[in-house]
Design a protein around this motif. Structure first.
Motif, PDB file in Angstrom:
ATOM      1  N   ILE A  73       1.010  -1.539  -0.058  1.00 26.33           N
ATOM      2  CA  ILE A  73       0.274  -0.106  -0.185  1.00 26.33           C
ATOM      3  C   ILE A  73       0.899   0.911  -0.062  1.00 26.33           C
ATOM      4  O   ILE A  73       1.957   0.685   0.667  1.00 26.33           O
ATOM      5  CB  ILE A  73      -0.612   0.329   1.517  1.00 26.33           C
ATOM      6  CG1 ILE A  73      -2.188  -1.582   1.248  1.00 26.33           C
ATOM      7  CG2 ILE A  73      -1.953   1.555   1.191  1.00 26.33           C
ATOM      8  CD1 ILE A  73      -3.127  -1.715   2.925  1.00 26.33           C
ATOM      9  N   THR A  74       0.715   2.496  -0.707  1.00 28.81           N
ATOM     10  CA  THR A  74       1.199   3.460  -0.792  1.00 28.81           C
ATOM     11  C   THR A  74       0.313   4.546  -0.006  1.00 28.81           C
ATOM     12  O   THR A  74      -0.837   4.427  -1.157  1.00 28.81           O
ATOM     13  CB  THR A  74       1.716   3.854  -2.068  1.00 28.81           C
ATOM     14  OG1 THR A  74       2.119   2.941  -2.755  1.00 28.81           O
ATOM     15  CG2 THR A  74       2.262   5.421  -2.498  1.00 28.81           C
ATOM     16  N   PHE A  75       1.176   5.080   1.069  1.00 25.68           N
ATOM     17  CA  PHE A  75      -0.313   6.189   1.337  1.00 25.68           C
ATOM     18  C   PHE A  75       0.447   7.363   1.210  1.00 25.68           C
ATOM     19  O   PHE A  75       1.582   7.934   1.429  1.00 25.68           O
ATOM     20  CB  PHE A  75       0.642   5.344   2.669  1.00 25.68           C
ATOM     21  CG  PHE A  75      -0.147   4.409   3.018  1.00 25.68           C
ATOM     22  CD1 PHE A  75      -1.342   4.708   4.076  1.00 25.68           C
ATOM     23  CD2 PHE A  75       0.675   3.301   3.715  1.00 25.68           C
ATOM     24  CE1 PHE A  75      -1.323   2.823   4.546  1.00 25.68           C
ATOM     25  CE2 PHE A  75       0.623   2.032   3.750  1.00 25.68           C
ATOM     26  CZ  PHE A  75      -1.033   2.034   4.346  1.00 25.68           C
ATOM     27  N   SER A  76      -0.177   8.931   1.372  1.00 25.34           N
ATOM     28  CA  SER A  76       0.262   9.979   1.112  1.00 25.34           C
ATOM     29  C   SER A  76      -0.025  10.846   2.289  1.00 25.34           C
ATOM     30  O   SER A  76      -1.857  10.432   2.589  1.00 25.34           O
ATOM     31  CB  SER A  76      -0.683  10.262  -0.373  1.00 25.34           C
ATOM     32  OG  SER A  76      -0.804  11.822   0.067  1.00 25.34           O
ATOM     33  N   LEU A  77       0.558  10.938   2.429  1.00 20.54           N
ATOM     34  CA  LEU A  77       0.642  12.191   3.727  1.00 20.54           C
ATOM     35  C   LEU A  77       1.013  13.447   4.179  1.00 20.54           C
ATOM     36  O   LEU A  77       1.676  13.390   2.872  1.00 20.54           O
ATOM     37  CB  LEU A  77       1.522  11.707   5.244  1.00 20.54           C
ATOM     38  CG  LEU A  77       1.058   9.748   5.691  1.00 20.54           C
ATOM     39  CD1 LEU A  77       1.867   9.592   5.043  1.00 20.54           C
ATOM     40  CD2 LEU A  77       1.525   9.928   7.364  1.00 20.54           C
ATOM     41  N   MET A  78       0.900  14.300   4.779  1.00 15.86           N
ATOM     42  CA  MET A  78       0.734  15.837   4.090  1.00 15.86           C
ATOM     43  C   MET A  78       1.089  16.095   6.030  1.00 15.86           C
ATOM     44  O   MET A  78      -0.369  16.189   7.141  1.00 15.86           O
ATOM     45  CB  MET A  78      -0.456  16.798   4.763  1.00 15.86           C
ATOM     46  CG  MET A  78       0.473  18.317   4.289  1.00 15.86           C
ATOM     47  SD  MET A  78       1.388  18.508   3.246  1.00 15.86           S
ATOM     48  CE  MET A  78       1.080  18.192   1.212  1.00 15.86           C
ATOM     49  N   VAL A  79       2.133  16.154   6.457  1.00 14.54           N
ATOM     50  CA  VAL A  79       2.687  16.851   7.891  1.00 14.54           C
ATOM     51  C   VAL A  79       3.766  18.404   7.764  1.00 14.54           C
ATOM     52  O   VAL A  79       3.411  19.387   7.151  1.00 14.54           O
ATOM     53  CB  VAL A  79       3.906  15.444   8.056  1.00 14.54           C
ATOM     54  CG1 VAL A  79       3.110  14.256   7.744  1.00 14.54           C
ATOM     55  CG2 VAL A  79       5.121  15.459   7.048  1.00 14.54           C
ATOM     56  N   SER A  80       3.438  18.307   8.843  1.00 17.32           N
ATOM     57  CA  SER A  80       4.041  19.804   9.775  1.00 17.32           C
ATOM     58  C   SER A  80       5.873  19.432   9.503  1.00 17.32           C
ATOM     59  O   SER A  80       6.042  17.827   9.714  1.00 17.32           O
ATOM     60  CB  SER A  80       3.642  20.134  11.201  1.00 17.32           C
ATOM     61  OG  SER A  80       2.224  20.467  11.224  1.00 17.32           O
ATOM     62  N   ASP A  81       6.449  20.653   9.224  1.00 17.12           N
ATOM     63  CA  ASP A  81       7.770  21.048   9.194  1.00 17.12           C
ATOM     64  C   ASP A  81       7.926  21.058  10.797  1.00 17.12           C
ATOM     65  O   ASP A  81       8.692  22.207  10.872  1.00 17.12           O
ATOM     66  CB  ASP A  81       8.359  21.403   7.592  1.00 17.12           C
ATOM     67  CG  ASP A  81       9.561  22.071   8.094  1.00 17.12           C
ATOM     68  OD1 ASP A  81      10.600  20.843   8.236  1.00 17.12           O
ATOM     69  OD2 ASP A  81      10.356  23.001   7.924  1.00 17.12           O
TER      70      ASP A  81
END
Length: 147
Positions: free
Chosen positions: A70-78
């Motif tokens: 499974i390929t997951f896409s995330l948006m995370v804080s720097d």
């Protein structure tokens, strides 16, 4: 040449009752609530022969997904430690990370893509995602692709 099985996603209310009962019996056995097939089939009102006929072919969507990459896409804080926390959840779950890609942060956010083999996990993909989403600094997580 052996033919690959084909799978379909079907809304549960459309399935014959026997399939739903097999899924219930599987859940009882997997949870440890019940220890034998006989007890599980009796509890859900299903014959043992029907259970054995369908038991390997009926799995909830996220359980079926655990057998794949499974390929997951995330948006995370720097922020320091956010990606490390995410990777720790994958490690504790038994997932095998194959690739990690992170973009350069823009406006304090970075896009991260993680591909993982999920067959060895000790929890569902849904549980893994919920745990990762609870990490401070994870703004979004979704499944990008399944193989």
């Amino acid at each position: 040449m052996e033919q690959q099985p084909k799978y379909y996603i079907v809304e549960a209310s459309l399935l014959p009752e026997v399939f739903l009962k097999v899924a219930q019996a599987n859940r009882c056995l997997q949870s440890g609530e019940i220890r034998t097939v006989g007890e599980a089939t009796q509890k859900v009102g299903l014959s043992r022969s029907a259970y054995y006929k369908y038991k390997d072919g009926i799995k909830p969507l996220f359980e079926a997904a655990t057998q794949s990459i499974i390929t997951f896409s995330l948006m995370v804080s720097d922020r320091a430690g956010v990606l490390s926390g995410i990777l720790s959840v994958f490690a504790r779950s038994g997932a095998n990370i194959l690739t990690i890609n992170q973009s350069i942060p823009v406006n304090g956010q970075a896009a991260v893509t993680i591909a993982a083999r999920t067959g060895g996990m000790d929890r569902s993909v849904e549980q893994l995602m919920a745990e990762i989403m609870s990490i401070s600094g994870v703004a979004r997580m979704e499944i990008l692709a399944r193989e």
